[in-house]
Design an enzyme around this catalytic site. Sequence first.
Site: not given
Length: 263
Positions: A145, A158
């Site tokens: 990401s 995350y």
Amino acid sequence: MSASPDRKTAIITGSNSGIGLAIAHAIATAGHNVVINSFTDREEDHALAQTIARKHGVNVIYIQADMAKADQCRALIDKSVAALGSADILVNNAGIQHVAPIEDFPPEQWDRIIAINLTSAFHTIAAAIPHMKKAGWGRIINIASAHGLVASPYKSAYVAAKHGIVGLTRTTALELAQHQITANAICPGYVLTPLVEAQIPDQMKAYNMDRETVIHDVMLEKQPTKQFVTAGQIGALAAFLITDAAAQINGAALPVDGGWTAE
Ligand code: NAD
């Protein structure tokens, strides 16, 4: 000259939805067999595999495996090889999100995010390497990401997992560099998938904003293009990374984020 067989087997974790599904279509379009995966075992999961198979004229099967569980991560690779004969391409895509300030972050959500978004990739990679070495060819693609490169508030687990998977990608690339096996991470910015839809209400709460304001002032505020990335654009990059033209792209963390991490 490539040691690769013409038709390879691609195993894509978390691929009955969103980015993983787009990658499945892109790799099937390139003529390779595909294993679709998620933790569910519904009729529609198997029907989805059949739909992709028919559309692209390749073998596609659905294998249930929970990426939160080490043994199931490794079994996914073994079952794929048993069914389709090889494990040439591995895309670690399964991922979940939880948004909360660190002091309120539920410890069980931390553990789950680290397990699914990071530790699962360690297990699938470890199980796939012997098959790739035996074949003399392999491609490992980890869907990280922009949050593997930079942080945002309220996404501690995350961001930690995605930074971790970039590190795992680099280590994997170095260990396998002389085996015609590459490992790369794709680092998408915001893609409007069910994962992003699901976090909008939490972001609304955390920032005390309405939906449109969260989309424009929090999410797309990060992306200089002011547009969402599409799942198809991530699929297209994955399909390129499995070609021989990409054989020297190794250990890279490739942003597809409209310029977010250029700042
Ligand atoms: P999504 O929710 O549409 O897809 C997630 C997939 O993971 C689904 O197929 C789901 O079934 C699967 N999954 C969840 N838990 C699982 C488990 N325990 N075992 C097996 N499969 C499981 O979300 P998405 O946006 O397509 O996300 C895919 C990946 O892309 C994730 O790793 C995510 O972090 C990453 N990513 C997404 C964005 C974005 O903006 N959407 C941005 C950057 C990175």
